[in-house]
Design a protein around this motif. Structure first.
Motif, mmCIF file in Angstrom:
data_model
loop_
_atom_site.group_PDB
_atom_site.id
_atom_site.type_symbol
_atom_site.label_atom_id
_atom_site.label_comp_id
_atom_site.label_asym_id
_atom_site.label_seq_id
_atom_site.Cartn_x
_atom_site.Cartn_y
_atom_site.Cartn_z
ATOM 1 N N ASP A 1 49.001 30.009 12.640
ATOM 2 C CA ASP A 1 47.561 29.773 12.390
ATOM 3 C C ASP A 1 47.063 28.986 13.642
ATOM 4 N N ARG B 1 38.919 14.728 13.742
ATOM 5 C CA ARG B 1 38.259 15.666 12.884
ATOM 6 C C ARG B 1 39.086 15.964 11.930
ATOM 7 N N ASP C 1 40.463 18.236 9.169
ATOM 8 C CA ASP C 1 40.695 19.718 8.611
ATOM 9 C C ASP C 1 40.586 19.782 6.938
ATOM 10 N N GLU D 1 35.656 18.240 7.954
ATOM 11 C CA GLU D 1 35.374 19.469 7.607
ATOM 12 C C GLU D 1 35.398 19.433 6.152
ATOM 13 N N HIS E 1 35.568 27.380 16.096
ATOM 14 C CA HIS E 1 36.669 28.174 16.431
ATOM 15 C C HIS E 1 36.943 29.120 15.217
ATOM 16 N N ASP E 2 35.980 29.082 14.301
ATOM 17 C CA ASP E 2 36.116 29.809 13.110
ATOM 18 C C ASP E 2 35.026 30.775 12.649
HETATM 19 C C1 GLC Z 1 40.101 24.930 8.973
HETATM 20 C C2 GLC Z 1 40.599 25.285 10.365
HETATM 21 C C3 GLC Z 1 40.786 26.781 10.458
HETATM 22 C C4 GLC Z 1 41.939 26.792 9.800
HETATM 23 C C5 GLC Z 1 42.126 26.304 8.292
HETATM 24 C C6 GLC Z 1 43.521 26.000 7.918
HETATM 25 O O1 GLC Z 1 39.218 25.571 8.184
HETATM 26 O O2 GLC Z 1 39.095 25.038 10.967
HETATM 27 O O3 GLC Z 1 41.014 27.182 11.877
HETATM 28 O O4 GLC Z 1 42.593 28.111 9.978
HETATM 29 O O5 GLC Z 1 41.196 25.067 8.268
HETATM 30 O O6 GLC Z 1 43.901 24.833 8.545
#
Ligand code: GLC
Length: 549
Positions: free
Chosen positions: A62, A200, A202, A267, A328-329
């Motif tokens: 990932d 940041r 996650d 996030e 990036h998502d």
């Molecule tokens: C978050 C990241 C994403 C990642 C996921 C799992 O949403 O922004 O890119 O794939 O978490 O870590």
């Protein structure tokens, strides 16, 4: 004495996806020395903080969000010394740096997981979330994964199931095990001790799961988007647990032990009342949390009026909203204005003048286009899951599945590989467009470019307390019927009006403007009124007399 405003409240953040920023080794993959080589670009623009997506040891299933060594650097990005130099070089330029901390899960290639899955009684056996199911084909309960499908995965060695909030190769760590919690806080401290200014965090909301492992409720009625998996399953027992909120508060205490204080931006997905629990009163709890409303913007004054109004109501000072449009998502937002750079300038104007912490994703500053890679060719594991789906079906459900398209290489100049890598090397993802269309070098030379527009706005924001620390007052909603969004930013005796016309028809606003500071498009100023041309916008200085009340 006026209390000093903490750095993170007034900062502007620039997100870098390291794999796509600048390659210096000729392998078609961006790296840490590449980022160092481009720091002048970021500083020149006027950004104050850089957030880097993960570059730690990882099997890259990932692309870094699957970590196999939290204190190691993936070799294709460089070495530990490069990360240390990066921190130093950013600080030398008077900027801050935040790393990406993936606390919820590791890679299934992490030695912890390899040990954990080997037996039910090894020292790491309880480091992940293991449960005995009701047989090989019957997982322990109905918990799903965020990208869809069951979150449980069977492991024959233990004859048990492990839970993964995201993809199967990203097993969730068991934060109820004190050893895990201690180790992960040590990881954070390891980087903080090296000088990193914050993180940041996650998918922070997923960290704790309910101790009772109850099934998540299924409703056949409407569930708000922020509270469900798929269409019908509420995520009651898998995210936003009280322990997760408590953890944000504990981490704040850790971060506050450092001088200057370190910073967290989470996030987290949830309704405003949940988000506010994480944030506390601003002096404890998480410093800031991404708010997602702007990501789905429509170029309509009414839309932005409602979002800003909501932020002022739900997150009044001392809370600080986060103003983010892309990452990036998600699909690059330039697509929402169909690549029209005049309209893009209006969006940037809003993002960099409203109250909050703006987070800009690399490439937005040049209007870098979205890529066009079909899901069946995706390197992104989420995209790969939808390889079977025809484009029309994905469009029908408005699904963004192939995240490769927002992660294509940065364009530095109009040369064959856009200055990202050597001309004869294929970048890890194809360029999203002919670099002649949008690149840094050409735009630097053009005073009217979107790049120079970001520069003007960032520098003005940095130099102007009303913008980076002031209050925000929306002008009446009735103006939005004329297509006009307006607000006033004020700090002590300094006041500025921001007017953005999101329609093609010129619109007047009565404001005691004394001077146009910044403008895009057509603006004319008379004594008590400002005429804002179609798709135009401005920042005007307001006379103290008329705005003091
Ligand atoms: C978050 C990241 C994403 C990642 C996921 C799992 O949403 O922004 O890119 O794939 O978490 O870590």
């Amino acid at each position: 004495m006026i209390q000093e405003i903490p750095w993170w409240k007034k900062t502007t953040i620039y997100q870098i996806y390291p794999r796509s920023y600048q390659d210096t080794t000729g392998d078609g993959i961006g790296d840490l020395p590449g980022i160092i080589a481009r720091l002048d670009h970021i500083q020149e623009l006027g950004f104050e903080t850089i957030w880097l997506s993960p570059f730690f040891a990882s099997p890259q299933q990932d692309w870094g969000y699957d970590i196999s060594g939290y204190r190691k650097i993936a070799p294709e990005y460089g070495r530990l010394a490069d990360a240390e130099r990066l921190i130093r070089e950013i600080h030398q330029r008077d900027m801050k740096v935040i790393f990406d901390l993936v606390l919820n899960h590791s890679s299934d290639k992490h030695p912890w997981f390899i040990e954990s899955r080997a037996s039910r009684d090894n020292p790491k056996s309880d480091w992940y979330i293991w449960r005995t199911g009701k047989g090989k084909n019957h997982p322990p309960n109905n918990w799903k994964a965020i990208p869809g499908g069951s979150g449980w995965h069977y492991n024959p060695q233990r004859d048990q199931w492990y839970y993964a909030s995201f993809l199967p190769f990203q097993p969730d760590l068991n934060w109820r095990n004190p050893e895990v919690k201690k180790e992960m806080i040590q990881v954070a401290k390891y980087w903080l001790d090296k000088g990193v200014d914050g993180f940041r965090l996650d998918i922070f909301h997923a960290i704790y799961k309910a101790e009772g492992f109850q099934n998540n409720p299924i409703h056949w009625t409407y569930i708000p988007k922020e509270e469900k998996y798929g269409f019908f399953t509420e995520w009651k027992y898998t995210v936003n647990q009280p322990e997760t909120i408590q953890l944000a508060h504990e981490l704040r205490q850790v971060f506050d032990q450092y001088q200057p204080h370190r910073f967290m931006i989470g996030e987290i997905f949830g309704q405003d009342e949940i988000i506010k629990k994480y944030l506390g009163d601003g002096s404890q709890g998480m410093h800031s949390i991404f708010l997602w409303d702007l990501m789905e913007f429509k170029l309509k004054a009414e839309f932005f009026w409602r979002v800003l109004q909501q932020y002022e109501t739900e997150y009044p000072s001392p809370l600080t909203p986060v103003l983010v449009l892309g990452n990036h998502d998600s699909r690059r937002w330039i697509d929402r204005v169909k690549g029209d750079l005049d309209k893009a300038k209006l969006i940037a104007l809003l993002q960099l003048t409203a109250r909050g912490i703006p987070v800009v994703y690399y490439g937005e500053e040049i209007g870098l286009p979205e890529g066009d890679i079909p899901a069946r060719e995706a390197l992104d594991p989420v995209g790969q899951r939808y390889a079977w789906a025809p484009d029309w079906l994905l469009d029908l459900f408005g699904l963004y599945v192939n995240r490769d398209n927002c992660r294509t290489p940065m364009a530095w100049d109009r040369s064959q590989k856009a200055g990202f890598t050597d001309p004869d090397v294929d970048p890890w993802l194809p360029l999203s467009a002919d670099p002649a269309a949008a690149n840094v070098k050409d735009q630097l030379e053009d005073p009217g470019s979107i790049l120079n527009w970001y520069r003007t706005l960032l520098r003005f924001r940095q130099a102007t307390p009303a913008l980076h620390a002031g209050t925000l007052q929306l002008l009446p909603r009735s103006l939005t019927q004329k297509g006009l969004l307006g607000f006033i930013r004020k700090f002590e005796d300094q006041a500025y009006g921001i007017l953005i016309n999101m329609s093609a028809t010129p619109a007047p606003a009565s404001l005691p403007g004394t001077q146009i500071e910044i403008q895009a498009g057509q603006i004319s100023l008379t004594e008590n009124s400002i005429l804002v041309g179609g798709y135009s916008g401005c920042v005007v200085k307001l006379s103290e007399k008329d705005t003091s009340n």
